[in-house]
Scaffold this motif. Structure first.
Motif, PDB file in Angstrom:
ATOM      1  N   VAL A 178      38.887  10.629 -51.177  1.00 25.58           N
ATOM      2  CA  VAL A 178      37.919  10.023 -50.252  1.00 25.58           C
ATOM      3  C   VAL A 178      37.273   8.822 -50.950  1.00 25.58           C
ATOM      4  N   THR A 179      38.020   7.731 -50.982  1.00 19.64           N
ATOM      5  CA  THR A 179      37.571   6.475 -51.563  1.00 19.64           C
ATOM      6  C   THR A 179      37.506   5.433 -50.445  1.00 19.64           C
ATOM      7  N   PRO A 180      36.749   4.351 -50.605  1.00 22.75           N
ATOM      8  CA  PRO A 180      36.584   3.399 -49.502  1.00 22.75           C
ATOM      9  C   PRO A 180      37.882   2.848 -48.939  1.00 22.75           C
ATOM     10  N   ASP A 181      38.833   2.490 -49.824  1.00 20.95           N
ATOM     11  CA  ASP A 181      40.073   1.913 -49.316  1.00 20.95           C
ATOM     12  C   ASP A 181      40.937   2.938 -48.597  1.00 20.95           C
ATOM     13  N   VAL A 182      40.979   4.166 -49.099  1.00 14.78           N
ATOM     14  CA  VAL A 182      41.758   5.209 -48.428  1.00 14.78           C
ATOM     15  C   VAL A 182      41.089   5.594 -47.108  1.00 14.78           C
ATOM     16  N   VAL A 183      39.767   5.741 -47.122  1.00  8.93           N
ATOM     17  CA  VAL A 183      39.027   6.070 -45.906  1.00  8.93           C
ATOM     18  C   VAL A 183      39.258   5.006 -44.837  1.00  8.93           C
ATOM     19  N   SER A 184      39.169   3.734 -45.222  1.00  8.60           N
ATOM     20  CA  SER A 184      39.395   2.647 -44.271  1.00  8.60           C
ATOM     21  C   SER A 184      40.823   2.668 -43.748  1.00  8.60           C
ATOM     22  N   GLY A 185      41.787   2.882 -44.660  1.00 15.72           N
ATOM     23  CA  GLY A 185      43.195   2.907 -44.262  1.00 15.72           C
ATOM     24  C   GLY A 185      43.518   4.062 -43.331  1.00 15.72           C
ATOM     25  N   VAL A 186      42.996   5.248 -43.613  1.00 11.09           N
ATOM     26  CA  VAL A 186      43.269   6.418 -42.770  1.00 11.09           C
ATOM     27  C   VAL A 186      42.591   6.244 -41.411  1.00 11.09           C
ATOM     28  N   ALA A 187      41.381   5.702 -41.394  1.00  8.76           N
ATOM     29  CA  ALA A 187      40.716   5.422 -40.113  1.00  8.76           C
ATOM     30  C   ALA A 187      41.570   4.467 -39.284  1.00  8.76           C
ATOM     31  N   MET A 245      34.787   1.659 -39.847  1.00  9.87           N
ATOM     32  CA  MET A 245      35.421   1.905 -41.147  1.00  9.87           C
ATOM     33  C   MET A 245      36.809   1.284 -41.235  1.00  9.87           C
ATOM     34  N   GLY A 246      37.536   1.311 -40.130  1.00 12.90           N
ATOM     35  CA  GLY A 246      38.896   0.782 -40.140  1.00 12.90           C
ATOM     36  C   GLY A 246      38.957  -0.721 -40.268  1.00 12.90           C
ATOM     37  N   MET A 247      37.836  -1.422 -39.972  1.00 14.65           N
ATOM     38  CA  MET A 247      37.831  -2.888 -40.003  1.00 14.65           C
ATOM     39  C   MET A 247      38.010  -3.459 -41.391  1.00 14.65           C
ATOM     40  N   ARG A 248      37.351  -2.852 -42.390  1.00 12.27           N
ATOM     41  CA  ARG A 248      37.479  -3.353 -43.754  1.00 12.27           C
ATOM     42  C   ARG A 248      36.919  -2.315 -44.729  1.00 12.27           C
ATOM     43  N   GLU A 249      37.325  -2.453 -45.982  1.00 10.37           N
ATOM     44  CA  GLU A 249      36.949  -1.469 -46.985  1.00 10.37           C
ATOM     45  C   GLU A 249      35.467  -1.519 -47.322  1.00 10.37           C
ATOM     46  N   ARG A 250      34.854  -2.699 -47.282  1.00 10.18           N
ATOM     47  CA  ARG A 250      33.426  -2.793 -47.578  1.00 10.18           C
ATOM     48  C   ARG A 250      32.608  -2.004 -46.549  1.00 10.18           C
ATOM     49  N   ASN A 251      33.101  -1.951 -45.307  1.00  2.00           N
ATOM     50  CA  ASN A 251      32.438  -1.120 -44.305  1.00  2.00           C
ATOM     51  C   ASN A 251      32.508   0.349 -44.700  1.00  2.00           C
ATOM     52  N   ALA A 252      33.651   0.739 -45.248  1.00  3.16           N
ATOM     53  CA  ALA A 252      33.805   2.129 -45.686  1.00  3.16           C
ATOM     54  C   ALA A 252      32.892   2.430 -46.872  1.00  3.16           C
ATOM     55  N   VAL A 253      32.650   1.429 -47.725  1.00  2.00           N
ATOM     56  CA  VAL A 253      31.680   1.607 -48.816  1.00  2.00           C
ATOM     57  C   VAL A 253      30.305   1.909 -48.230  1.00  2.00           C
ATOM     58  N   THR A 254      29.890   1.097 -47.261  1.00  2.00           N
ATOM     59  CA  THR A 254      28.587   1.310 -46.616  1.00  2.00           C
ATOM     60  C   THR A 254      28.517   2.679 -45.963  1.00  2.00           C
ATOM     61  N   TYR A 255      29.593   3.037 -45.245  1.00  2.00           N
ATOM     62  CA  TYR A 255      29.619   4.346 -44.595  1.00  2.00           C
ATOM     63  C   TYR A 255      29.464   5.465 -45.620  1.00  2.00           C
ATOM     64  N   LEU A 256      30.242   5.425 -46.695  1.00  2.00           N
ATOM     65  CA  LEU A 256      30.201   6.497 -47.682  1.00  2.00           C
ATOM     66  C   LEU A 256      28.823   6.595 -48.341  1.00  2.00           C
ATOM     67  N   GLN A 257      28.214   5.465 -48.606  1.00  2.00           N
ATOM     68  CA  GLN A 257      26.873   5.498 -49.220  1.00  2.00           C
ATOM     69  C   GLN A 257      25.862   6.161 -48.286  1.00  2.00           C
ATOM     70  N   LYS A 258      25.908   5.829 -47.008  1.00  2.00           N
ATOM     71  CA  LYS A 258      24.990   6.425 -46.040  1.00  2.00           C
ATOM     72  C   LYS A 258      25.305   7.904 -45.832  1.00  2.00           C
TER      73      LYS A 258
END
Length: 391
Positions: free
Chosen positions: A29-38, A122-135
């Motif tokens: 569950v890392t930002p790039d994998v989360v974004s890619g799977v989304a 989350m699927g739009m970009r990895e930085r979005n997934a970073v924000t999601y995971l932090q929240k």
């Protein structure tokens, strides 16, 4: 756009003590994998109906292409054990977080989407997934009553504080979930503490110990985009930086994927031209303010991409449709307009852009160190004009 995450978590209880399951977080569950799977889930559902299974996503053609070309890994069919976790762990986390609804009545488990907006974010970009995971992680440790343990460590950044936090976290997970392997829990601990440490600009963990420096963004990823460090070396000329970039980036497909996602992300944010924004001319072209061919290190930063009309792109930004040439005067207009877009977005509370990333774009594109992170929007704007001798 990040407000949709806050809205999602309103009224959701993520307390680990109440759920008594261990799927709240895991190694993949890392930002790039989360974004890619989304992204894979969204692509699958664009062609198929709900519900779906983990294997539906895992063996979907788009997913197979993603793991081979973007993550530079073997074919899904040939690396079944490796990619079981790659897809299942983020999907299980999505279900825990209430983004997916999980039907456990019979195997294989079925999933439906509960919040498509968050999945798209989350699927739009990895930085979005970073924000999601932090929240998500902030809410997870808060609801579970262990936030104070992390807060204490972020105040007392030393080995003793680190060991205390890690030991208490492992004990907490063993007491409240089916997980009982300290080594496995330690790996999960890394995936929780480091996104939070990166947000706080604090030490986290490396190789099972307290880090000796502040956690950096690239450490959060499964596929580390190590070309970022090229931006930081001010001693390199433009040509030296480009040459080093070519040497460092061993997965060109991943780079192209990142650039495409950045363009699509900006298109989503800015449906109209960012020049003369109040006229609302449809913006069809995603233009690199500093050309991708000259500055590949910043080609995937949304702060370096502006939405233009075709005429603005091909006749103003690139005079006479010569895409290898940039009009410097129009480039300045693009920079000021992009800065306005960033300011409007940040002041509205969305935080889809980063002023610091825009400053990195300016320093690299102008080959200077004139712009610094302490500047506010007006100072940055004044220095752009001053750089080109307009003031």
């Amino acid at each position: 756009m990040s407000k949709i995450i806050d809205d999602h978590f309103n009224g959701i209880d993520l307390d680990i003590r109440k759920k008594n399951i261990g799927t709240f977080m895991d190694q993949k569950v890392t930002p790039d994998v989360v974004s890619g799977v989304a992204e894979c889930i969204l692509e699958y559902l664009s062609e198929n109906e709900e519900p779906f299974t983990i294997n539906d996503i895992r063996y979907f053609d788009y997913s197979n292409q993603l793991v081979k070309e973007v993550f530079n890994k073997p074919d899904v069919q040939k690396a079944e054990n490796e990619y079981d976790k790659f897809f299942s762990q983020p999907i299980k986390m999505f279900a825990y977080a209430g983004i997916l609804e999980e039907d456990l009545t019979k195997r294989p488990y079925k999933y439906t989407v509960s919040n498509n907006d968050v999945l798209e974010y989350m699927g739009m970009r990895e930085r979005n997934a970073v924000t999601y995971l932090q929240k998500y992680l902030e809410r997870l440790i808060t609801d579970s009553g262990i936030k104070i343990l992390f807060d204490e460590f972020f105040i007392s950044q030393n080995k003793t504080g680190y060991e205390r936090l890690k030991t208490r976290f492992i004990d907490f997970i063993i007491q409240n979930t089916p997980k009982n392997d300290p080594v496995d829990i330690s790996r999960i601990f890394t995936k929780i503490i480091n996104p939070l440490a990166y947000r706080e600009k604090k030490f986290g963990t490396r190789k099972g110990r307290i880090s000796q420096t502040v956690i950096s963004l690239d450490e959060l990823y499964y596929n580390r985009p190590n070309w970022r460090d090229i931006n930081k070396d001010k001693s390199l000329t433009r040509e030296e930086a480009k040459a080093l970039f070519e040497d460092v980036v061993d997965n060109k497909n991943y780079f192209r994927y990142q650039v495409t996602k950045a363009k699509n992300f900006v298109r989503k944010l800015q449906p109209y031209s960012e020049i003369h924004r109040f006229e609302q001319y449809p913006g069809l072209q995603a233009h690199h303010i500093f050309m991708e061919s000259e500055f590949p290190q910043i080609a995937d930063l949304p702060e370096n991409i502006i939405i233009l009309t075709p005429n603005q792109h091909y006749y103003r930004a690139h005079p006479n449709n010569k895409t290898s040439v940039i009009d410097e005067t129009y480039q300045t207009i693009c920079l000021i307009s992009k800065l306005d877009s960033i300011e409007i977005n940040i002041c509205s509370g969305e935080n889809d852009y980063s002023l610091e990333d825009f400053i990195d774009v300016l320093n690299l594109g102008y080959e200077t160190d004139r712009f610094n992170y302490g500047m506010d929007f007006e100072e940055v704007k004044h220095n752009i004009l001053k750089f080109r001798n307009y003031v």
